[in-house]
Design an enzyme around this catalytic site. Structure first.
Site, short mmCIF file in Angstrom:
data_model
loop_
_atom_site.label_atom_id
_atom_site.label_comp_id
_atom_site.label_asym_id
_atom_site.label_seq_id
_atom_site.Cartn_x
_atom_site.Cartn_y
_atom_site.Cartn_z
N ARG A 1 -8.42 99.28 -8.29
CA ARG A 1 -7.21 100.03 -8.61
C ARG A 1 -7.37 101.44 -8.07
O ARG A 1 -8.42 102.07 -8.25
CB ARG A 1 -6.97 100.08 -10.12
CG ARG A 1 -6.44 98.79 -10.72
CD ARG A 1 -5.00 98.52 -10.32
NE ARG A 1 -4.44 97.35 -10.99
CZ ARG A 1 -4.51 96.12 -10.52
NH1 ARG A 1 -5.14 95.87 -9.38
NH2 ARG A 1 -3.96 95.12 -11.19
N HIS B 1 -2.41 95.39 -0.67
CA HIS B 1 -2.75 94.83 -1.98
C HIS B 1 -2.69 93.30 -1.96
O HIS B 1 -2.00 92.66 -2.76
CB HIS B 1 -1.81 95.38 -3.06
CG HIS B 1 -2.40 95.29 -4.44
ND1 HIS B 1 -2.04 96.12 -5.48
CD2 HIS B 1 -3.35 94.46 -4.96
CE1 HIS B 1 -2.71 95.81 -6.57
NE2 HIS B 1 -3.52 94.80 -6.28
N GLU C 1 2.79 101.90 -4.56
CA GLU C 1 2.90 100.70 -3.73
C GLU C 1 4.35 100.23 -3.72
O GLU C 1 4.98 100.15 -4.76
CB GLU C 1 1.98 99.60 -4.26
CG GLU C 1 0.51 99.98 -4.23
CD GLU C 1 -0.42 98.89 -4.78
OE1 GLU C 1 0.10 97.87 -5.31
OE2 GLU C 1 -1.65 99.06 -4.69
#
Length: 329
Positions: A249, A296, A277
């Protein structure tokens, strides 16, 4: 065109579960587990990737439970949905960055996650980022396709020192892979005891681990204790030429600290996670040399999907039958 898949649509006596959006390549894995919901809950599944808050609210109308795939449950969404939603089931482990857990607990709203579903997938991706930074396979492929036979100088991983921050399932899997490459593995994690480690050096100080590593790979969960735990001071210990990998993260790094360190231009990075994001078009990371950026996707693999989708269905069944499988709140 958005398809809507239904299970047991006629069973209006059953509670309703809604999946307002989904990654396209997850649809089939989910469908393989539909039978688990028989006589427990109806499912309404939308087969696109919309993230529009108002559309999500509309799609979730009347839902007792919501399956959350890649959606941040903002205050706006939370307030609208919890007028009727009793449970959120997240397709991921680190739900603290997707929903206000203390608020859900105060309000009696259930939250479930999935666990260890992506240990192999994320670990392999972290190593793939290391390989790309060290051997430049993607860049070499582009060279050859463009008619260039010049090639690039590489760096071996063998005998390099890998520092792992966080030693849960993913960190342990990375360590096993690294040993296969002949790497020396050091670990920082206050919850791990030395007698549980085989052939791995346990380091008490995060700064010392970072300073003594050729590669640093982050595998910390996001919690109140880990948010911002990787500070400017810690990152200042990275030696010139070090590779910094983050598939965990972004929020475990102090805000702006990684960008400030990368601006010095003397380290490499492979990043799959970001504070915002999708990554904004004006992010300075987009133009930094020696930085590999991916959207991601470390968790997106066949084995991870199979485990994730099954756990989500089990969590739903457990909740509606009075159990607490994978309950976070």
């Amino acid at each position: 065109m958005t398809r809507i898949l239904h299970t047991q649509q006629e069973r209006t006596d059953l509670p309703l579960t809604v999946m307002p959006c989904v990654v396209d390549d997850m649809i089939e894995p989910f469908m393989q587990h539909f039978d688990m919901l028989r006589d427990v809950t109806r499912l309404r599944m939308y087969t696109d990737t919309t993230l529009d808050p108002q559309e999500i609210i509309r799609r979730c109308e009347g839902a007792d439970a919501v399956i959350v795939i890649g959606v941040h449950i903002t205050d706006e969404l939370y307030e609208a949905l919890t007028s009727h939603v009793k449970l959120f089931v997240f397709g991921g482990t680190g739900v603290a960055s997707y929903i206000d857990l203390p608020r859900a607990e105060r309000d009696g709203v259930g939250v479930c996650n999935v666990r260890h579903y992506g240990d192999a997938a994320v670990a392999e991706f972290a190593v793939a980022l290391m390989m790309e930074l060290s051997r430049h396979v993607g860049e070499l492929n582009t060279q050859v396709r463009n008619g260039d036979w010049h090639g690039l100088f590489g760096t071996e991983l063998n005998n390099k020192t890998l520092g792992i921050l966080g030693f849960g399932g993913i960190g342990q899997t990375v360590a096993r892979i690294a040993h296969g490459f002949g790497m020396n593995v050091r670990v920082w994690n206050s919850h791990v005891h030395a007698d549980s480690l085989d052939g791995i050096e346990l380091v008490d100080s995060m700064a010392d681990l970072v300073a003594g590593s050729d590669i640093v790979s982050v595998h910390l969960p996001l919690t109140d204790e880990t948010r911002g735990i990787i500070t400017d001071d810690v990152l200042s210990k990275l030696r010139s030429g070090t590779m910094f990998i983050n598939t965990a993260r972004a929020e475990v790094i102090a805000h702006g600290a990684l960008e400030r360190r990368l601006m010095r231009g003397d380290i490499l990075a492979g990043l799959d996670v970001f504070e915002e994001e999708p990554l904004p078009a004006d992010s300075p990371l987009r133009t930094m040399p020696g930085v590999i950026l991916t959207p991601h996707v470390a968790w997106r693999a066949d084995g991870a999907y199979a485990s994730m989708t099954e756990q989500i269905m089990r969590a739903l069944v457990s909740f509606f039958e009075g159990g607490d499988y994978n309950r976070v709140v």
